[in-house]
Write a protein that holds these residues in place. Structure first.
Motif, mmCIF file in Angstrom:
data_model
loop_
_atom_site.group_PDB
_atom_site.id
_atom_site.type_symbol
_atom_site.label_atom_id
_atom_site.label_comp_id
_atom_site.label_asym_id
_atom_site.label_seq_id
_atom_site.Cartn_x
_atom_site.Cartn_y
_atom_site.Cartn_z
ATOM 1 N N LEU A 36 10.637 27.520 -35.901
ATOM 2 C CA LEU A 36 10.322 26.906 -35.155
ATOM 3 C C LEU A 36 10.801 26.953 -33.686
ATOM 4 N N ALA A 37 12.331 27.989 -33.480
ATOM 5 C CA ALA A 37 12.889 28.401 -32.670
ATOM 6 C C ALA A 37 12.319 29.342 -31.904
ATOM 7 N N LEU A 38 11.268 30.224 -33.261
ATOM 8 C CA LEU A 38 10.860 31.522 -31.890
ATOM 9 C C LEU A 38 12.202 32.441 -31.335
ATOM 10 N N GLY A 39 12.441 32.583 -32.287
ATOM 11 C CA GLY A 39 13.366 33.572 -32.053
ATOM 12 C C GLY A 39 14.712 32.896 -30.829
ATOM 13 N N ALA A 40 14.366 32.453 -30.479
ATOM 14 C CA ALA A 40 15.553 32.056 -29.402
ATOM 15 C C ALA A 40 17.076 31.264 -30.351
ATOM 16 N N THR A 41 18.273 31.757 -29.840
ATOM 17 C CA THR A 41 19.501 31.564 -30.403
ATOM 18 C C THR A 41 19.976 30.647 -29.194
ATOM 19 N N ALA A 42 20.308 30.319 -28.194
ATOM 20 C CA ALA A 42 20.669 30.125 -27.602
ATOM 21 C C ALA A 42 20.314 28.751 -26.231
ATOM 22 N N TYR A 43 20.760 28.231 -25.510
ATOM 23 C CA TYR A 43 19.159 27.046 -24.998
ATOM 24 C C TYR A 43 20.311 26.364 -23.424
ATOM 25 N N GLY A 44 19.797 27.016 -22.446
ATOM 26 C CA GLY A 44 20.994 26.583 -21.234
ATOM 27 C C GLY A 44 20.296 25.542 -20.695
ATOM 28 N N PRO A 45 21.102 25.542 -19.301
ATOM 29 C CA PRO A 45 20.040 24.841 -17.739
ATOM 30 C C PRO A 45 18.735 25.409 -17.696
ATOM 31 N N PRO A 46 18.682 26.583 -17.641
ATOM 32 C CA PRO A 46 17.592 27.572 -16.799
ATOM 33 C C PRO A 46 16.543 27.466 -18.200
ATOM 34 N N GLN A 47 16.924 27.279 -19.583
ATOM 35 C CA GLN A 47 15.520 27.325 -20.263
ATOM 36 C C GLN A 47 15.565 25.432 -20.393
ATOM 37 N N HIS A 48 16.033 24.080 -19.730
ATOM 38 C CA HIS A 48 16.076 23.051 -20.006
ATOM 39 C C HIS A 48 14.837 23.340 -18.146
ATOM 40 N N GLU A 49 15.453 23.498 -17.340
ATOM 41 C CA GLU A 49 14.687 23.118 -16.456
ATOM 42 C C GLU A 49 13.434 23.115 -16.260
ATOM 43 N N ALA A 50 13.327 24.402 -17.047
ATOM 44 C CA ALA A 50 11.337 25.549 -17.479
ATOM 45 C C ALA A 50 10.918 24.649 -18.493
ATOM 46 N N ASP A 51 11.373 24.020 -19.131
ATOM 47 C CA ASP A 51 11.338 23.248 -20.048
ATOM 48 C C ASP A 51 10.466 22.323 -20.143
ATOM 49 N N HIS A 52 11.359 21.654 -19.030
ATOM 50 C CA HIS A 52 10.753 19.932 -18.059
ATOM 51 C C HIS A 52 9.781 20.312 -17.326
ATOM 52 N N ARG A 53 9.736 21.629 -16.493
ATOM 53 C CA ARG A 53 8.142 21.441 -15.572
ATOM 54 C C ARG A 53 7.454 21.852 -16.594
ATOM 55 N N ARG A 54 6.998 22.395 -17.927
ATOM 56 C CA ARG A 54 6.650 22.604 -18.638
ATOM 57 C C ARG A 54 5.402 21.349 -19.349
ATOM 58 N N ILE A 55 6.680 20.112 -19.520
ATOM 59 C CA ILE A 55 6.692 19.147 -19.661
ATOM 60 C C ILE A 55 5.881 18.326 -19.144
ATOM 61 N N ARG A 56 6.181 18.211 -17.741
ATOM 62 C CA ARG A 56 5.764 17.374 -16.722
ATOM 63 C C ARG A 56 3.858 17.927 -16.832
ATOM 64 N N LEU A 57 3.588 19.569 -16.683
ATOM 65 C CA LEU A 57 2.412 19.392 -16.315
ATOM 66 C C LEU A 57 1.645 18.672 -17.775
ATOM 67 N N LEU A 58 2.388 19.352 -18.579
ATOM 68 C CA LEU A 58 1.295 19.041 -20.152
ATOM 69 C C LEU A 58 0.908 17.014 -19.488
#
Length: 294
Positions: A49-71
């Motif tokens: 489910l992680a799709l190869g990602a091993t780290a999750y920081g503030p940039p990823q958090h902000e990007a996911d936040h924008r995606r969630i808001r759009l959806l």
């Protein structure tokens, strides 16, 4: 494309896709963390489910936040169109006078917002215990409840004003027929009046708001029952009930054991899937800030 069934199929799949992707971005932070946790028994699943990602920081958090808001923004019109189309299935039936109304799609939309919002509020109380969020949602549920009861009142008022025999007979069956108690006691008393009193008198009490929402959800089956059964039970031609007499031709309806068992199985399956998801996926303690999209 001209068929309502086509749009129903398209919209229900669109909703499923939107909510699945949205849920994934809401829990992605925890999924990545769990993928690196050696103590997790389903670590392989979390890695997938992680799709190869091993780290999750503030940039990823902000990007996911924008995606969630759009959806979230996209899901609003899609959801409204879906429930409006659901109501339109009933509204276009010319020989069903209660259903055949421009008010029917609006009733379905408000009913979906009311029942779904009440369930969301109750689950938020059970799993998050965020008192401020619960009270805000409680006020929204109160407005939706009052609006829904008002639209139901309009349906009765307009129906009786038409004076049509089949319309009056169907409305009489709801209010004073064999299943009068599902309308007056289950729906209006337990499912509307009591929750409205709780939401008004104890609006700042998260527990009272949760109980009110639970009552709305638990009694909402009566709303659908009172909408579907009466219009089917009334003969549209006077004297038709005496022209052909046979038990299998009667419009009187009582759910049989098989129907009750199938309904219980469907509900149980849904609860089981929900419990498994809550147990093995980080949907409860997922990414903080998810409540902002409610």
């Amino acid at each position: 494309p001209q068929s309502l069934m086509f749009w129903m199929f398209l919209l229900v799949n669109a909703m499923g896709a939107i909510y699945t992707i949205k849920t994934y971005f809401l829990i992605r932070c925890r999924v990545i963390a769990w993928a690196g946790d050696e103590t997790r028994s389903l670590r392989r699943l979390y890695r997938l489910l992680a799709l190869g990602a091993t780290a999750y920081g503030p940039p990823q958090h902000e990007a996911d936040h924008r995606r969630i808001r759009l959806l979230s923004l996209v899901s609003l019109p899609v959801g409204l169109l879906f429930y409006g189309t659901n109501g339109a299935f009933f509204a276009i039936l010319m020989n069903r006078p209660i259903w055949n109304s421009a008010l029917t799609p609006l009733l379905f939309i408000v009913a979906a917002l009311l029942s779904g919002g009440a369930l969301l509020t109750f689950l938020a109380y059970v799993f998050r215990r965020d008192g401020q969020l619960i009270t805000i949602l409680g006020r929204i549920i109160l407005y939706l409840l009052l609006l829904f009861v008002f639209l139901e009142g309009l349906q009765f008022f307009v129906g009786y004003q038409t004076g049509l025999r089949q319309v009056v007979a169907a409305l009489d069956m709801i209010g004073s027929g064999r299943y009068w108690w599902t309308f007056w006691l289950v729906h209006l008393l337990v499912g509307s009046l009591v929750p409205a009193v709780l939401l008004l008198a104890r609006r700042d009490d998260a527990k009272a708001v949760a109980w009110a929402c639970l009552l709305i959800v638990a009694t909402f089956l009566a709303v659908r029952f009172d909408f579907v059964i009466p219009d089917l039970a009334v003969y549209k031609l006077e004297g038709l009930e005496r022209a052909f007499v046979h038990p299998r031709l009667s419009t009187a309806y009582i759910p049989n054991l098989n129907e009750w068992l199938v309904s219980i199985w469907v509900v149980s399956l849904g609860l089981l899937l929900f419990a498994l998801g809550a147990r093995y996926l980080p949907v409860v303690d997922g990414q903080e800030g998810g409540e902002a999209h409610v």
